[in-house]
Design a protein around this motif. Structure first.
Motif, mmCIF file in Angstrom:
data_model
loop_
_atom_site.group_PDB
_atom_site.id
_atom_site.type_symbol
_atom_site.label_atom_id
_atom_site.label_comp_id
_atom_site.label_asym_id
_atom_site.label_seq_id
_atom_site.Cartn_x
_atom_site.Cartn_y
_atom_site.Cartn_z
ATOM 1 N N GLY A 1 -38.367 -10.846 4.147
ATOM 2 C CA GLY A 1 -39.005 -10.884 2.831
ATOM 3 C C GLY A 1 -39.395 -12.294 2.410
ATOM 4 O O GLY A 1 -40.049 -12.472 1.382
ATOM 5 N N PHE A 2 -38.982 -13.309 3.164
ATOM 6 C CA PHE A 2 -39.313 -14.685 2.798
ATOM 7 C C PHE A 2 -40.666 -15.068 3.403
ATOM 8 O O PHE A 2 -40.840 -15.003 4.620
ATOM 9 C CB PHE A 2 -38.249 -15.658 3.341
ATOM 10 C CG PHE A 2 -36.877 -15.471 2.748
ATOM 11 C CD1 PHE A 2 -36.696 -15.151 1.410
ATOM 12 C CD2 PHE A 2 -35.750 -15.662 3.544
ATOM 13 C CE1 PHE A 2 -35.423 -15.008 0.873
ATOM 14 C CE2 PHE A 2 -34.474 -15.523 3.016
ATOM 15 C CZ PHE A 2 -34.312 -15.192 1.682
ATOM 16 N N ASP A 3 -41.590 -15.474 2.545
ATOM 17 C CA ASP A 3 -42.912 -15.872 3.047
ATOM 18 C C ASP A 3 -43.195 -17.355 2.836
ATOM 19 O O ASP A 3 -44.131 -17.892 3.417
ATOM 20 C CB ASP A 3 -44.016 -15.067 2.325
ATOM 21 C CG ASP A 3 -43.918 -13.583 2.646
ATOM 22 O OD1 ASP A 3 -43.433 -13.256 3.752
ATOM 23 O OD2 ASP A 3 -44.302 -12.758 1.791
ATOM 24 N N ASP A 4 -42.394 -17.989 1.972
ATOM 25 C CA ASP A 4 -42.698 -19.375 1.612
ATOM 26 C C ASP A 4 -41.514 -20.260 2.014
ATOM 27 O O ASP A 4 -40.408 -20.101 1.482
ATOM 28 C CB ASP A 4 -42.908 -19.423 0.081
ATOM 29 C CG ASP A 4 -43.133 -20.838 -0.404
ATOM 30 O OD1 ASP A 4 -43.213 -21.753 0.443
ATOM 31 O OD2 ASP A 4 -43.202 -21.016 -1.641
ATOM 32 N N PRO A 5 -41.733 -21.194 2.941
ATOM 33 C CA PRO A 5 -40.621 -22.032 3.407
ATOM 34 C C PRO A 5 -39.903 -22.770 2.272
ATOM 35 O O PRO A 5 -38.735 -23.126 2.410
ATOM 36 C CB PRO A 5 -41.295 -23.025 4.362
ATOM 37 C CG PRO A 5 -42.534 -22.325 4.828
ATOM 38 C CD PRO A 5 -42.985 -21.465 3.685
ATOM 39 N N ALA A 6 -40.573 -22.961 1.129
ATOM 40 C CA ALA A 6 -39.951 -23.700 0.018
ATOM 41 C C ALA A 6 -38.729 -22.970 -0.542
ATOM 42 O O ALA A 6 -37.905 -23.569 -1.238
ATOM 43 C CB ALA A 6 -40.979 -23.928 -1.092
ATOM 44 N N ILE A 7 -38.597 -21.681 -0.215
ATOM 45 C CA ILE A 7 -37.450 -20.930 -0.752
ATOM 46 C C ILE A 7 -36.123 -21.517 -0.235
ATOM 47 O O ILE A 7 -35.088 -21.417 -0.898
ATOM 48 C CB ILE A 7 -37.567 -19.418 -0.401
ATOM 49 C CG1 ILE A 7 -36.591 -18.560 -1.219
ATOM 50 C CG2 ILE A 7 -37.299 -19.140 1.049
ATOM 51 C CD1 ILE A 7 -37.106 -18.034 -2.469
ATOM 52 N N ALA A 8 -36.166 -22.164 0.937
ATOM 53 C CA ALA A 8 -34.918 -22.707 1.505
ATOM 54 C C ALA A 8 -34.315 -23.748 0.561
ATOM 55 O O ALA A 8 -33.131 -23.680 0.222
ATOM 56 C CB ALA A 8 -35.189 -23.309 2.886
ATOM 57 N N ASP A 9 -35.127 -24.699 0.106
ATOM 58 C CA ASP A 9 -34.586 -25.730 -0.787
ATOM 59 C C ASP A 9 -34.193 -25.145 -2.125
ATOM 60 O O ASP A 9 -33.227 -25.587 -2.749
ATOM 61 C CB ASP A 9 -35.597 -26.871 -0.948
ATOM 62 C CG ASP A 9 -35.586 -27.756 0.291
ATOM 63 O OD1 ASP A 9 -34.495 -28.222 0.657
ATOM 64 O OD2 ASP A 9 -36.648 -27.920 0.927
ATOM 65 N N PHE A 10 -34.938 -24.140 -2.558
ATOM 66 C CA PHE A 10 -34.583 -23.464 -3.813
ATOM 67 C C PHE A 10 -33.183 -22.842 -3.691
ATOM 68 O O PHE A 10 -32.350 -22.948 -4.590
ATOM 69 C CB PHE A 10 -35.654 -22.397 -4.107
ATOM 70 C CG PHE A 10 -35.306 -21.471 -5.236
ATOM 71 C CD1 PHE A 10 -35.510 -21.856 -6.549
ATOM 72 C CD2 PHE A 10 -34.766 -20.219 -4.981
ATOM 73 C CE1 PHE A 10 -35.178 -21.003 -7.596
ATOM 74 C CE2 PHE A 10 -34.442 -19.362 -6.011
ATOM 75 C CZ PHE A 10 -34.653 -19.757 -7.327
ATOM 76 N N LEU A 11 -32.912 -22.212 -2.556
ATOM 77 C CA LEU A 11 -31.605 -21.572 -2.344
ATOM 78 C C LEU A 11 -30.487 -22.610 -2.278
ATOM 79 O O LEU A 11 -29.426 -22.437 -2.867
ATOM 80 C CB LEU A 11 -31.624 -20.752 -1.045
ATOM 81 C CG LEU A 11 -32.457 -19.477 -1.089
ATOM 82 C CD1 LEU A 11 -32.598 -18.866 0.293
ATOM 83 C CD2 LEU A 11 -31.807 -18.473 -2.035
ATOM 84 N N ILE A 12 -30.764 -23.700 -1.568
ATOM 85 C CA ILE A 12 -29.744 -24.748 -1.438
ATOM 86 C C ILE A 12 -29.430 -25.317 -2.827
ATOM 87 O O ILE A 12 -28.268 -25.492 -3.199
ATOM 88 C CB ILE A 12 -30.220 -25.852 -0.465
ATOM 89 C CG1 ILE A 12 -30.385 -25.264 0.948
ATOM 90 C CG2 ILE A 12 -29.244 -27.027 -0.454
ATOM 91 C CD1 ILE A 12 -31.221 -26.091 1.900
ATOM 92 N N SER A 13 -30.495 -25.550 -3.634
ATOM 93 C CA SER A 13 -30.241 -26.160 -4.952
ATOM 94 C C SER A 13 -29.536 -25.183 -5.895
ATOM 95 O O SER A 13 -28.939 -25.586 -6.876
ATOM 96 C CB SER A 13 -31.541 -26.687 -5.569
ATOM 97 O OG SER A 13 -32.391 -25.590 -5.813
#
Ligand code: SF4
Length: 410
Positions: A124-136
Protein backbone atom coordinates in the motif's frame (compact mmCIF):
# COMPACT_ATOMS: atom_id res chain seq x y z
CA UNK A 1 4.35 -1.19 41.80
CA UNK A 2 5.43 -0.24 38.26
CA UNK A 3 3.58 -1.90 35.41
CA UNK A 4 4.58 -2.12 31.76
CA UNK A 5 1.78 -2.44 29.27
CA UNK A 6 1.56 -3.39 25.65
CA UNK A 7 -1.28 -1.87 23.69
CA UNK A 8 -2.59 -3.64 20.58
CA UNK A 9 -4.46 -1.54 18.04
CA UNK A 10 -6.66 -3.63 15.75
CA UNK A 11 -7.47 -1.86 12.47
CA UNK A 12 -9.64 -4.71 11.07
CA UNK A 13 -9.65 -5.43 7.36
CA UNK A 14 -9.84 -8.60 5.27
CA UNK A 15 -6.73 -10.50 4.14
CA UNK A 16 -6.33 -10.26 0.39
CA UNK A 17 -9.22 -7.89 -0.09
CA UNK A 18 -7.84 -5.11 2.09
CA UNK A 19 -4.31 -5.65 0.74
CA UNK A 20 -4.81 -4.36 -2.82
CA UNK A 21 -5.80 -7.84 -3.95
CA UNK A 22 -4.43 -11.26 -3.11
CA UNK A 23 -0.79 -12.17 -3.41
CA UNK A 24 -0.67 -15.30 -5.59
CA UNK A 25 0.61 -17.42 -2.67
CA UNK A 26 -1.65 -16.03 0.08
CA UNK A 27 -2.84 -18.57 2.65
CA UNK A 28 -6.26 -16.90 2.63
CA UNK A 29 -6.90 -17.28 -1.10
CA UNK A 30 -9.88 -19.41 -2.06
CA UNK A 31 -11.00 -19.73 1.58
CA UNK A 32 -14.47 -21.26 1.56
CA UNK A 33 -17.17 -20.77 4.12
CA UNK A 34 -16.21 -23.90 6.05
CA UNK A 35 -18.19 -24.99 9.11
CA UNK A 36 -16.49 -24.22 12.45
CA UNK A 37 -13.76 -26.77 13.14
CA UNK A 38 -13.93 -26.80 16.95
CA UNK A 39 -11.04 -25.68 19.15
CA UNK A 40 -9.74 -25.21 22.69
CA UNK A 41 -12.11 -22.34 23.37
CA UNK A 42 -15.36 -24.13 22.45
CA UNK A 43 -17.82 -25.08 25.18
CA UNK A 44 -17.83 -28.84 25.93
CA UNK A 45 -21.32 -29.32 24.44
CA UNK A 46 -21.03 -27.00 21.43
CA UNK A 47 -18.66 -27.32 18.49
CA UNK A 48 -17.79 -23.87 17.19
CA UNK A 49 -17.11 -20.61 19.03
CA UNK A 50 -16.16 -17.09 18.05
CA UNK A 51 -12.48 -18.02 17.72
CA UNK A 52 -12.78 -21.04 15.43
CA UNK A 53 -15.67 -19.73 13.37
CA UNK A 54 -14.43 -16.18 12.80
CA UNK A 55 -11.01 -15.49 14.30
CA UNK A 56 -9.16 -18.19 12.37
CA UNK A 57 -10.43 -16.98 9.05
CA UNK A 58 -9.67 -13.41 10.10
CA UNK A 59 -13.21 -12.74 9.10
CA UNK A 60 -13.55 -9.02 9.46
CA UNK A 61 -16.00 -6.94 7.48
CA UNK A 62 -13.42 -4.41 6.31
CA UNK A 63 -11.10 -1.84 7.78
CA UNK A 64 -12.47 -0.09 10.86
CA UNK A 65 -12.86 3.67 10.54
CA UNK A 66 -10.23 5.83 12.19
CA UNK A 67 -12.88 7.00 14.65
CA UNK A 68 -13.64 3.40 15.70
CA UNK A 69 -9.95 2.59 16.03
CA UNK A 70 -9.39 5.75 18.09
CA UNK A 71 -12.38 5.01 20.36
CA UNK A 72 -11.27 1.42 20.90
CA UNK A 73 -7.72 2.55 21.63
CA UNK A 74 -8.98 5.00 24.23
CA UNK A 75 -11.10 2.24 25.77
CA UNK A 76 -8.08 -0.10 25.97
CA UNK A 77 -5.96 2.65 27.50
CA UNK A 78 -8.47 3.09 30.28
CA UNK A 79 -8.13 -0.51 31.42
CA UNK A 80 -4.33 -0.65 31.14
CA UNK A 81 -2.25 -0.05 34.23
CA UNK A 82 0.99 1.91 34.13
CA UNK A 83 2.89 3.30 31.18
CA UNK A 84 2.33 1.97 27.69
CA UNK A 85 5.73 0.62 26.69
CA UNK A 86 4.84 -0.58 23.23
CA UNK A 87 2.00 -0.13 20.75
CA UNK A 88 1.39 -2.82 18.13
CA UNK A 89 -0.75 -2.22 15.05
CA UNK A 90 -2.41 -5.40 13.82
CA UNK A 91 -5.43 -6.47 11.77
CA UNK A 92 -6.70 -8.78 9.05
CA UNK A 93 -5.93 -6.29 6.31
CA UNK A 94 -2.55 -4.79 5.55
CA UNK A 95 -1.75 -1.59 7.54
CA UNK A 96 0.00 -0.09 4.49
CA UNK A 97 -3.38 -0.18 2.71
CA UNK A 98 -5.32 1.44 5.56
CA UNK A 99 -7.04 4.48 4.00
CA UNK A 100 -6.25 6.82 6.90
CA UNK A 101 -2.81 5.38 7.59
CA UNK A 102 -1.01 8.71 8.04
CA UNK A 103 -3.63 10.03 10.46
CA UNK A 104 -3.53 6.76 12.39
CA UNK A 105 0.24 6.91 12.70
CA UNK A 106 0.17 10.53 13.82
CA UNK A 107 -2.46 9.69 16.42
CA UNK A 108 -0.49 6.73 17.79
CA UNK A 109 2.80 8.64 17.47
CA UNK A 110 1.41 11.36 19.75
CA UNK A 111 1.32 8.77 22.56
CA UNK A 112 5.13 8.76 22.45
CA UNK A 113 5.60 5.02 22.93
CA UNK A 114 7.54 2.85 20.50
CA UNK A 115 5.30 1.73 17.64
CA UNK A 116 5.41 -1.70 16.16
CA UNK A 117 3.66 -2.76 12.95
CA UNK A 118 2.93 -6.46 13.38
CA UNK A 119 2.97 -7.19 9.67
CA UNK A 120 2.85 -5.27 6.45
CA UNK A 121 3.45 -6.26 2.86
CA UNK A 122 4.32 -2.69 1.95
CA UNK A 123 2.02 -3.00 -1.10
CA UNK A 124 0.00 0.00 0.00
CA UNK A 125 3.02 2.33 0.19
CA UNK A 126 3.53 4.33 -3.00
CA UNK A 127 5.61 7.26 -1.77
CA UNK A 128 9.11 6.64 -0.37
CA UNK A 129 8.67 9.71 1.88
CA UNK A 130 6.40 7.63 4.12
CA UNK A 131 9.52 6.00 5.63
CA UNK A 132 10.74 9.21 7.27
CA UNK A 133 7.20 10.05 8.31
CA UNK A 134 6.97 6.70 10.12
CA UNK A 135 10.36 7.10 11.77
CA UNK A 136 9.45 10.60 13.00
CA UNK A 137 6.23 9.20 14.49
CA UNK A 138 8.05 6.65 16.59
CA UNK A 139 7.98 3.48 14.47
CA UNK A 140 10.54 1.21 16.15
CA UNK A 141 9.92 -2.21 14.67
CA UNK A 142 8.16 -3.70 11.66
CA UNK A 143 7.78 -7.08 9.99
CA UNK A 144 7.82 -6.33 6.28
CA UNK A 145 7.26 -8.77 3.43
CA UNK A 146 10.17 -8.81 1.05
CA UNK A 147 9.31 -11.83 -1.18
CA UNK A 148 12.16 -10.74 -3.47
CA UNK A 149 14.47 -7.77 -3.85
CA UNK A 150 13.62 -7.95 -7.56
CA UNK A 151 10.78 -5.45 -8.15
CA UNK A 152 9.53 -7.45 -11.13
CA UNK A 153 8.85 -10.49 -8.91
CA UNK A 154 7.08 -8.37 -6.31
CA UNK A 155 4.92 -6.90 -9.06
CA UNK A 156 4.14 -10.27 -10.61
CA UNK A 157 3.46 -12.40 -7.51
CA UNK A 158 2.42 -9.88 -4.85
CA UNK A 159 0.62 -7.58 -7.28
CA UNK A 160 2.49 -4.65 -5.79
CA UNK A 161 1.74 -1.72 -8.15
CA UNK A 162 4.78 0.25 -6.98
CA UNK A 163 7.45 -2.30 -6.01
CA UNK A 164 10.36 0.14 -6.35
CA UNK A 165 8.75 2.47 -3.80
CA UNK A 166 8.03 -0.43 -1.40
CA UNK A 167 11.67 -1.55 -1.59
CA UNK A 168 12.96 2.02 -1.13
CA UNK A 169 10.85 2.31 2.04
CA UNK A 170 12.13 -1.03 3.26
CA UNK A 171 15.67 0.20 2.71
CA UNK A 172 15.17 3.49 4.53
CA UNK A 173 13.45 1.84 7.49
CA UNK A 174 16.19 -0.81 7.79
CA UNK A 175 18.78 1.94 8.18
CA UNK A 176 16.98 3.43 11.18
CA UNK A 177 14.80 0.88 12.99
CA UNK A 178 14.39 -2.88 13.54
CA UNK A 179 13.08 -4.40 10.32
CA UNK A 180 12.36 -8.10 10.10
CA UNK A 181 11.86 -9.32 6.55
CA UNK A 182 9.47 -12.14 5.74
CA UNK A 183 8.91 -14.11 2.61
CA UNK A 184 7.08 -17.14 1.32
CA UNK A 185 9.42 -19.22 -0.83
CA UNK A 186 8.02 -20.46 -4.13
CA UNK A 187 10.38 -23.06 -5.63
CA UNK A 188 11.37 -22.05 -9.14
CA UNK A 189 10.25 -18.44 -8.57
CA UNK A 190 12.09 -16.73 -5.70
CA UNK A 191 14.41 -19.47 -4.43
CA UNK A 192 17.90 -20.32 -5.79
CA UNK A 193 19.93 -17.36 -7.07
CA UNK A 194 17.09 -14.92 -6.53
CA UNK A 195 16.90 -15.82 -2.84
CA UNK A 196 20.67 -15.43 -2.44
CA UNK A 197 20.45 -11.98 -4.09
CA UNK A 198 17.56 -11.06 -1.80
CA UNK A 199 19.55 -12.12 1.28
CA UNK A 200 22.54 -10.06 0.10
CA UNK A 201 20.26 -7.07 -0.45
CA UNK A 202 18.76 -7.43 3.04
CA UNK A 203 22.10 -7.97 4.75
CA UNK A 204 23.60 -4.89 3.09
CA UNK A 205 20.67 -2.75 4.16
CA UNK A 206 20.82 -3.83 7.80
CA UNK A 207 17.65 -5.90 8.15
CA UNK A 208 17.55 -7.57 11.58
CA UNK A 209 16.46 -10.92 10.28
CA UNK A 210 14.60 -12.86 7.64
CA UNK A 211 11.85 -15.38 8.25
CA UNK A 212 11.30 -17.67 5.31
CA UNK A 213 7.98 -19.44 5.06
CA UNK A 214 7.57 -22.65 3.19
CA UNK A 215 4.76 -22.36 0.68
CA UNK A 216 1.81 -24.63 1.53
CA UNK A 217 -0.40 -26.01 -1.21
CA UNK A 218 -2.20 -29.03 0.29
CA UNK A 219 -4.26 -29.79 3.33
CA UNK A 220 -1.41 -31.91 4.87
CA UNK A 221 0.86 -28.89 4.57
CA UNK A 222 -1.56 -26.80 6.59
CA UNK A 223 -4.42 -25.48 4.44
CA UNK A 224 -7.38 -26.20 6.71
CA UNK A 225 -9.94 -23.78 5.33
CA UNK A 226 -10.99 -25.87 2.33
CA UNK A 227 -8.75 -23.79 0.06
CA UNK A 228 -6.16 -26.17 -1.38
CA UNK A 229 -4.50 -25.80 -3.82
CA UNK A 230 -3.60 -22.13 -3.60
CA UNK A 231 -1.52 -22.24 -6.81
CA UNK A 232 -2.34 -25.18 -9.06
CA UNK A 233 0.80 -26.99 -10.19
CA UNK A 234 3.19 -24.93 -8.03
CA UNK A 235 6.15 -26.98 -6.75
CA UNK A 236 6.56 -27.19 -2.96
CA UNK A 237 9.66 -27.89 -0.83
CA UNK A 238 9.59 -30.89 1.47
CA UNK A 239 10.07 -29.98 5.13
CA UNK A 240 13.64 -31.34 5.01
CA UNK A 241 14.56 -29.53 1.77
CA UNK A 242 13.28 -26.36 3.30
CA UNK A 243 15.18 -26.84 6.58
CA UNK A 244 18.39 -27.45 4.60
CA UNK A 245 17.79 -24.29 2.57
CA UNK A 246 17.28 -22.19 5.71
CA UNK A 247 20.30 -23.67 7.51
CA UNK A 248 22.56 -23.13 4.49
CA UNK A 249 21.50 -19.50 4.07
CA UNK A 250 21.85 -18.74 7.78
CA UNK A 251 25.47 -19.85 7.60
CA UNK A 252 26.16 -17.51 4.67
CA UNK A 253 24.74 -14.24 5.99
CA UNK A 254 25.20 -12.12 9.08
CA UNK A 255 21.53 -11.37 9.72
CA UNK A 256 19.54 -14.10 11.40
CA UNK A 257 17.69 -16.35 8.95
CA UNK A 258 15.10 -18.80 10.18
CA UNK A 259 12.25 -20.73 8.63
CA UNK A 260 8.84 -22.06 9.33
CA UNK A 261 7.92 -24.90 9.80
CA UNK A 262 11.66 -25.67 10.19
CA UNK A 263 13.91 -24.20 11.60
CA UNK A 264 15.83 -21.62 13.67
CA UNK A 265 19.42 -22.78 13.12
CA UNK A 266 20.98 -20.33 15.61
CA UNK A 267 18.84 -21.48 18.51
CA UNK A 268 18.49 -25.10 17.38
CA UNK A 269 14.70 -24.95 17.65
CA UNK A 270 12.26 -26.48 17.28
CA UNK A 271 13.08 -28.73 20.22
CA UNK A 272 16.46 -27.16 21.04
CA UNK A 273 16.19 -28.94 24.39
CA UNK A 274 17.15 -32.23 22.74
CA UNK A 275 20.74 -30.92 22.63
CA UNK A 276 20.74 -30.05 26.36
CA UNK A 277 21.25 -33.27 28.38
CA UNK A 278 21.43 -31.42 31.71
CA UNK A 279 18.05 -29.80 31.17
CA UNK A 280 16.48 -33.01 29.93
CA UNK A 281 17.44 -34.69 33.21
CA UNK A 282 15.43 -32.10 35.10
CA UNK A 283 12.17 -33.10 33.39
CA UNK A 284 9.90 -35.46 35.33
CA UNK A 285 10.04 -39.17 34.50
CA UNK A 286 7.12 -40.46 32.45
CA UNK A 287 5.16 -43.09 34.33
CA UNK A 288 1.91 -43.00 32.32
CA UNK A 289 1.29 -44.59 28.93
CA UNK A 290 -1.31 -42.26 27.42
CA UNK A 291 -0.99 -41.93 23.65
CA UNK A 292 0.32 -38.59 22.36
CA UNK A 293 -1.06 -37.52 18.98
CA UNK A 294 0.91 -34.90 17.08
CA UNK A 295 1.86 -33.67 13.59
CA UNK A 296 4.34 -35.47 11.36
CA UNK A 297 7.08 -32.83 11.79
CA UNK A 298 7.10 -32.85 15.59
CA UNK A 299 6.50 -36.58 16.13
CA UNK A 300 10.10 -37.88 15.93
CA UNK A 301 11.37 -35.16 18.27
CA UNK A 302 8.62 -35.70 20.84
CA UNK A 303 9.02 -39.48 20.67
CA UNK A 304 12.77 -39.22 21.27
CA UNK A 305 12.41 -36.86 24.20
CA UNK A 306 9.67 -38.81 25.95
CA UNK A 307 11.55 -42.10 25.49
CA UNK A 308 14.58 -40.51 27.17
CA UNK A 309 12.34 -39.85 30.18
CA UNK A 310 11.13 -43.46 30.31
CA UNK A 311 7.91 -43.23 28.23
CA UNK A 312 6.61 -46.58 27.01
CA UNK A 313 3.46 -45.36 25.30
CA UNK A 314 2.82 -44.40 21.69
CA UNK A 315 3.48 -41.10 19.90
CA UNK A 316 1.07 -41.29 16.97
CA UNK A 317 1.74 -39.00 14.00
CA UNK A 318 -1.06 -37.83 11.73
CA UNK A 319 -0.31 -36.84 8.15
CA UNK A 320 -0.81 -33.13 8.84
CA UNK A 321 2.66 -31.67 9.22
CA UNK A 322 1.89 -28.97 11.79
CA UNK A 323 0.38 -30.15 15.09
CA UNK A 324 -1.44 -26.85 15.74
CA UNK A 325 -3.39 -27.33 12.48
CA UNK A 326 -4.70 -30.82 13.18
CA UNK A 327 -8.43 -31.19 12.45
CA UNK A 328 -10.93 -34.01 12.96
CA UNK A 329 -10.16 -35.38 9.45
CA UNK A 330 -6.59 -36.09 10.56
CA UNK A 331 -7.82 -38.03 13.60
CA UNK A 332 -10.13 -40.11 11.37
CA UNK A 333 -7.05 -41.49 9.57
CA UNK A 334 -5.35 -42.83 12.73
CA UNK A 335 -5.06 -46.60 13.25
CA UNK A 336 -7.32 -46.99 16.29
CA UNK A 337 -5.92 -50.31 17.60
CA UNK A 338 -2.53 -48.57 18.08
CA UNK A 339 -3.99 -46.01 20.48
CA UNK A 340 -4.22 -46.32 24.27
CA UNK A 341 -7.35 -45.63 26.31
CA UNK A 342 -6.29 -42.05 26.87
CA UNK A 343 -5.29 -39.88 23.89
CA UNK A 344 -3.61 -36.50 24.31
CA UNK A 345 -4.16 -34.11 21.40
CA UNK A 346 -2.17 -30.88 20.79
CA UNK A 347 -3.47 -27.97 22.86
CA UNK A 348 -4.16 -25.83 19.82
CA UNK A 349 -5.59 -28.51 17.51
CA UNK A 350 -8.76 -27.42 15.70
CA UNK A 351 -10.79 -30.27 17.08
CA UNK A 352 -13.82 -30.39 19.37
CA UNK A 353 -13.04 -32.83 22.18
CA UNK A 354 -16.44 -34.55 22.25
CA UNK A 355 -16.24 -35.20 18.49
CA UNK A 356 -12.64 -36.44 18.87
CA UNK A 357 -13.77 -38.95 21.52
CA UNK A 358 -16.49 -40.22 19.18
CA UNK A 359 -14.07 -40.62 16.27
CA UNK A 360 -11.32 -42.22 18.34
CA UNK A 361 -13.73 -44.68 19.98
CA UNK A 362 -15.24 -45.84 16.67
CA UNK A 363 -13.71 -49.33 17.01
CA UNK A 364 -15.72 -50.00 20.19
CA UNK A 365 -12.96 -49.14 22.70
CA UNK A 366 -14.01 -46.10 24.71
CA UNK A 367 -11.14 -43.61 24.62
CA UNK A 368 -10.79 -40.42 26.59
CA UNK A 369 -9.39 -37.35 24.82
CA UNK A 370 -7.36 -34.83 26.79
CA UNK A 371 -5.94 -31.58 25.45
CA UNK A 372 -2.18 -31.18 25.92
CA UNK A 373 -0.14 -27.99 26.37
CA UNK A 374 -0.53 -25.23 23.80
CA UNK A 375 3.12 -25.12 22.82
CA UNK A 376 6.02 -27.54 23.22
CA UNK A 377 8.49 -25.37 21.33
CA UNK A 378 8.83 -22.04 19.55
CA UNK A 379 8.24 -21.74 15.81
CA UNK A 380 10.46 -19.33 13.88
CA UNK A 381 8.00 -16.46 14.13
CA UNK A 382 8.03 -16.82 17.93
CA UNK A 383 11.77 -17.37 18.27
CA UNK A 384 12.83 -14.55 15.92
CA UNK A 385 13.16 -11.96 18.68
CA UNK A 386 14.02 -14.45 21.46
CA UNK A 387 17.24 -15.61 23.07
CA UNK A 388 18.09 -19.29 23.34
CA UNK A 389 17.44 -19.27 27.10
CA UNK A 390 13.86 -18.09 26.49
CA UNK A 391 13.18 -20.82 23.94
CA UNK A 392 14.64 -23.49 26.26
CA UNK A 393 12.46 -22.22 29.10
CA UNK A 394 9.38 -22.48 26.86
CA UNK A 395 10.30 -26.03 25.89
CA UNK A 396 11.01 -27.08 29.49
CA UNK A 397 7.64 -25.71 30.59
CA UNK A 398 5.82 -27.30 27.66
CA UNK A 399 7.32 -30.76 28.14
CA UNK A 400 6.97 -30.69 31.92
CA UNK A 401 3.26 -29.92 31.40
CA UNK A 402 2.89 -32.68 28.79
CA UNK A 403 4.58 -35.26 31.04
CA UNK A 404 2.36 -34.25 33.96
CA UNK A 405 -0.73 -34.67 31.79
CA UNK A 406 0.48 -38.12 30.66
CA UNK A 407 1.19 -39.16 34.26
CA UNK A 408 -2.10 -37.84 35.62
CA UNK A 409 -4.17 -39.61 32.98
CA UNK A 410 -2.40 -42.95 32.88
S1 SF4 B 1 -0.40 -9.10 1.82
FE1 SF4 B 1 -0.45 -10.95 3.12
S2 SF4 B 1 -2.64 -11.19 3.69
FE2 SF4 B 1 -2.54 -9.73 1.97
S3 SF4 B 1 -2.82 -10.99 0.16
FE3 SF4 B 1 -0.62 -10.84 0.46
S4 SF4 B 1 -0.07 -12.63 1.70
FE4 SF4 B 1 -2.31 -12.39 1.83
Amino acid sequence: MYWMSHLTVDIGGRPGIDCRGFCDYCYFRHVKDVAPLGCRYCLPFKKGCDYCSRGVKEHYTGFKSLKTVADETLGSLQVLTGDVTRITVSGGGDPSCYPEFRDLMELLGSMESPLHIGYTSGKGFDDPAIADFLISNGLAEVSYTIFSSDPALRRRYMHDPTPEASLAIFERLSAEIDVYAAGVVLPGVNDGDDLVRTCEWLDERGAKGLILMRFANTSEQGLILGNAPIMAGQKVHTVQEFADLVTGLNEQFSMKISGTPLCDPEIGSPFAILHEPDLLKKLPLVTGRATVVTGSVAAPYIRRLLRMRGYQGEVAAVEKEIACLITIDDLKDLELPNLGDVVIIPGRAFVHEAEAERVLSADGTARMVVRGPEMLTADAETSMGMKMSGVLRMEMEGFAALINIINQNG
